[in-house]
Design an enzyme around this catalytic site. Structure first.
Site, mmCIF file in Angstrom:
data_model
loop_
_atom_site.group_PDB
_atom_site.id
_atom_site.type_symbol
_atom_site.label_atom_id
_atom_site.label_comp_id
_atom_site.label_asym_id
_atom_site.label_seq_id
_atom_site.Cartn_x
_atom_site.Cartn_y
_atom_site.Cartn_z
ATOM 1 N N GLY A 16 0.789 -1.288 -0.028
ATOM 2 C CA GLY A 16 0.080 -0.033 -0.064
ATOM 3 C C GLY A 16 0.799 1.283 0.077
ATOM 4 O O GLY A 16 0.160 2.318 0.452
ATOM 5 N N ARG A 69 -14.244 -16.097 -10.258
ATOM 6 C CA ARG A 69 -13.911 -14.837 -10.462
ATOM 7 C C ARG A 69 -15.212 -14.079 -10.559
ATOM 8 O O ARG A 69 -15.331 -12.886 -9.974
ATOM 9 C CB ARG A 69 -13.092 -14.478 -11.605
ATOM 10 C CG ARG A 69 -11.733 -14.983 -11.518
ATOM 11 C CD ARG A 69 -10.968 -14.498 -12.907
ATOM 12 N NE ARG A 69 -9.531 -15.228 -12.713
ATOM 13 C CZ ARG A 69 -8.455 -14.721 -12.193
ATOM 14 N NH1 ARG A 69 -8.365 -13.375 -11.777
ATOM 15 N NH2 ARG A 69 -7.421 -15.407 -12.092
ATOM 16 N N LEU A 97 -9.665 -8.550 -13.143
ATOM 17 C CA LEU A 97 -11.107 -8.164 -13.179
ATOM 18 C C LEU A 97 -11.760 -8.594 -14.167
ATOM 19 O O LEU A 97 -11.404 -8.554 -15.453
ATOM 20 C CB LEU A 97 -11.026 -6.780 -12.699
ATOM 21 C CG LEU A 97 -10.619 -6.457 -11.368
ATOM 22 C CD1 LEU A 97 -10.357 -4.721 -11.458
ATOM 23 C CD2 LEU A 97 -11.383 -6.651 -10.243
ATOM 24 N N HIS A 113 0.640 0.723 -13.213
ATOM 25 C CA HIS A 113 1.401 -0.767 -13.718
ATOM 26 C C HIS A 113 2.845 -0.143 -13.816
ATOM 27 O O HIS A 113 3.162 0.979 -14.500
ATOM 28 C CB HIS A 113 0.932 -0.790 -15.009
ATOM 29 C CG HIS A 113 1.446 -2.365 -15.689
ATOM 30 N ND1 HIS A 113 1.442 -3.523 -15.187
ATOM 31 C CD2 HIS A 113 2.592 -2.325 -16.452
ATOM 32 C CE1 HIS A 113 2.004 -4.394 -15.722
ATOM 33 N NE2 HIS A 113 2.559 -3.572 -16.488
ATOM 34 N N GLN A 177 8.540 7.274 -8.432
ATOM 35 C CA GLN A 177 8.001 8.325 -9.508
ATOM 36 C C GLN A 177 6.630 7.663 -9.314
ATOM 37 O O GLN A 177 5.455 8.758 -9.547
ATOM 38 C CB GLN A 177 8.400 7.793 -10.809
ATOM 39 C CG GLN A 177 10.006 8.081 -11.127
ATOM 40 C CD GLN A 177 9.833 9.722 -10.708
ATOM 41 O OE1 GLN A 177 9.338 10.526 -11.203
ATOM 42 N NE2 GLN A 177 10.982 9.959 -10.068
HETATM 43 N N1 NHR Z 1 -8.381 -6.187 -14.678
HETATM 44 C C1 NHR Z 1 -8.712 -6.015 -16.009
HETATM 45 N N2 NHR Z 1 -9.791 -6.535 -16.531
HETATM 46 N N3 NHR Z 1 -7.865 -5.059 -16.802
HETATM 47 C C2 NHR Z 1 -6.747 -4.715 -16.187
HETATM 48 O O1 NHR Z 1 -6.063 -3.607 -16.842
HETATM 49 C C3 NHR Z 1 -6.410 -4.791 -14.770
HETATM 50 C C4 NHR Z 1 -7.188 -5.598 -14.166
HETATM 51 C C5 NHR Z 1 -6.765 -6.075 -12.890
HETATM 52 C C6 NHR Z 1 -5.685 -5.697 -12.367
HETATM 53 C C7 NHR Z 1 -3.496 -4.757 -12.600
HETATM 54 C C8 NHR Z 1 -2.254 -5.206 -13.087
HETATM 55 C C9 NHR Z 1 -1.065 -4.810 -13.170
HETATM 56 O O2 NHR Z 1 -0.848 -3.506 -12.997
HETATM 57 C C10 NHR Z 1 -4.575 -4.804 -13.025
HETATM 58 C C11 NHR Z 1 -5.194 -4.596 -14.229
HETATM 59 C C12 NHR Z 1 -2.802 -9.006 -11.499
HETATM 60 C C13 NHR Z 1 -2.302 -9.660 -12.855
HETATM 61 C C14 NHR Z 1 -2.417 -11.205 -12.533
HETATM 62 O O3 NHR Z 1 -2.021 -11.706 -13.278
HETATM 63 C C15 NHR Z 1 -2.113 -9.124 -14.011
HETATM 64 C C16 NHR Z 1 -1.780 -7.635 -14.191
HETATM 65 C C17 NHR Z 1 -2.374 -6.871 -13.016
HETATM 66 C C18 NHR Z 1 -2.648 -7.411 -11.936
HETATM 67 N N4 NHR Z 1 -3.149 -11.714 -11.544
HETATM 68 C C19 NHR Z 1 -3.074 -13.077 -11.081
HETATM 69 C C20 NHR Z 1 -4.737 -13.512 -11.266
HETATM 70 O O4 NHR Z 1 -4.876 -14.860 -11.540
HETATM 71 C C21 NHR Z 1 -2.879 -13.198 -9.596
HETATM 72 C C22 NHR Z 1 -1.668 -12.809 -9.324
HETATM 73 C C23 NHR Z 1 -1.348 -12.991 -7.767
HETATM 74 O O5 NHR Z 1 -2.547 -13.070 -6.852
HETATM 75 O O6 NHR Z 1 -0.354 -12.767 -7.416
HETATM 76 O O7 NHR Z 1 -5.515 -12.628 -11.078
HETATM 77 O O8 NHR Z 1 0.120 -5.419 -13.252
HETATM 78 C C1 GAR Z 2 3.518 -1.080 -7.375
HETATM 79 O O1 GAR Z 2 4.812 -0.975 -7.796
HETATM 80 C C2 GAR Z 2 2.421 -1.320 -8.586
HETATM 81 O O2 GAR Z 2 3.008 -0.627 -9.559
HETATM 82 C C3 GAR Z 2 2.515 -2.814 -8.605
HETATM 83 O O3 GAR Z 2 2.803 -3.220 -7.504
HETATM 84 C C4 GAR Z 2 3.520 -2.370 -6.726
HETATM 85 C C5 GAR Z 2 2.349 -2.255 -5.477
HETATM 86 O O4 GAR Z 2 3.014 -1.617 -4.482
HETATM 87 N N1 GAR Z 2 1.372 -3.172 -9.318
HETATM 88 C C6 GAR Z 2 1.464 -4.379 -9.752
HETATM 89 O O5 GAR Z 2 2.323 -4.969 -10.179
HETATM 90 C C7 GAR Z 2 -0.187 -4.627 -10.350
HETATM 91 N N2 GAR Z 2 0.020 -6.008 -10.767
HETATM 92 P P1 GAR Z 2 2.168 -1.036 -3.248
HETATM 93 O O6 GAR Z 2 1.258 -2.069 -2.665
HETATM 94 O O7 GAR Z 2 3.434 -0.429 -2.197
HETATM 95 O O8 GAR Z 2 1.547 0.292 -3.526
#
Ligand code: NHR
Ligand code: GAR
Length: 217
Positions: A16, A69, A97, A113, A177
């Site tokens: 967080g 989900r 999501l 991201h 950043q």
């Molecule tokens: N959902 C949608 N539909 N579109 C996006 O652009 C999303 C999203 C949900 C999360 C964050 C994303 C990132 O910034 C995000 C963007 C989780 C995964 C993933 O593979 C990928 C991308 C992001 C967040 N999650 C696994 C899953 O099965 C679980 C991984 C874990 O629990 O550690 O959901 O990177």
């Molecule tokens: C951040 O670096 C964010 O960009 C990344 O995880 C970190 C969370 O840090 N997000 C992802 O990888 C989303 N899949 P935080 O919990 O300290 O904000």
């Protein structure tokens, strides 16, 4: 948000630190947004402690308690909509999501991201940038659409990759950043300066470049 400050719900899964940056800016006099609730899919997320210390309402919707989900996302929607937010912010939220969820909040759902999108969608972005020998890396705030990490960028921060960087040293440089650009993007949204239209971002009515606004850290 026709009157008063923009109500923001923040979704987290972990430390967080981005949430903290948002809380810090929202606590300043005249801030245009307020974090009304923090929701985690992980009961042990440290971000829940940060929220509680800032006096912000918290809740947990544990994905492990749902059969699908779709069920998890429906419970999340119910919890979020209880707060009647103007904006939903993913801050280190780690669950993909469903289209149903994304459509429900279309145009008012943001993510940060840790890469220079469209490079390195998905996970392990710092390792992938190092493996590729990139000289630059960074982070992108974008509107969330059904395409994972594929929604229109709002703002990107570029940092150098230095010789001898590790995942940890690089992630740290990127996160400095992140903590600047995420509050900036949320402030723009709260001031009604940001819009997603036809899968492009507009700031003050003007189309942004496809990679969003750029800052160099
Ligand atoms: N959902 C949608 N539909 N579109 C996006 O652009 C999303 C999203 C949900 C999360 C964050 C994303 C990132 O910034 C995000 C963007 C989780 C995964 C993933 O593979 C990928 C991308 C992001 C967040 N999650 C696994 C899953 O099965 C679980 C991984 C874990 O629990 O550690 O959901 O990177
Ligand atoms: C951040 O670096 C964010 O960009 C990344 O995880 C970190 C969370 O840090 N997000 C992802 O990888 C989303 N899949 P935080 O919990 O300290 O904000």
């Amino acid at each position: 948000m026709s009157q008063g400050v923009c109500r923001v719900v923040v979704l987290i899964s972990g430390s967080g630190s981005n949430l903290q940056a948002l809380l810090d800016v929202s606590a300043k006099a005249g801030a245009p947004f307020s974090v009304c609730s923090v929701i985690s899919n992980k009961p042990a997320a440290y971000g829940l402690t940060r929220a509680a210390e800032a006096g912000v309402n918290t809740s947990v919707v544990d994905h492990r308690e749902f059969a699908s989900r779709e069920d998890f996302d429906r419970a999340l929607i119910t919890e979020i909509d209880n707060q009647q937010p103007d904006l939903v912010v993913l801050a280190g939220f780690m669950r993909i999501l469903t289209p149903e969820f994304v459509r429900h909040y279309s145009g008012r759902l943001l993510n940060i991201h840790p890469s220079l999108l469209p490079k390195y969608q998905g996970l392990h972005t710092h390792q992938r940038a190092l493996d590729a020998g990139d000289s630059e890396h960074g982070a992108t705030v974008h509107f969330v659409t059904e395409e994972l990490d594929g929604g229109p960028p709002i703002i990107q921060a570029v940092v150098p990759v230095n010789e001898g960087d590790t995942v940890e040293s690089l992630a740290k440089r990127v996160q400095v950043q992140e903590h600047l650009i995420y509050p900036m993007a949320v402030t723009w949204f709260a001031e009604k300066r940001l819009q997603m239209l036809d899968d492009r971002t507009r700031l003050d009515g003007e189309l942004l470049p496809r990679s969003g606004a750029q800052v160099t850290g």
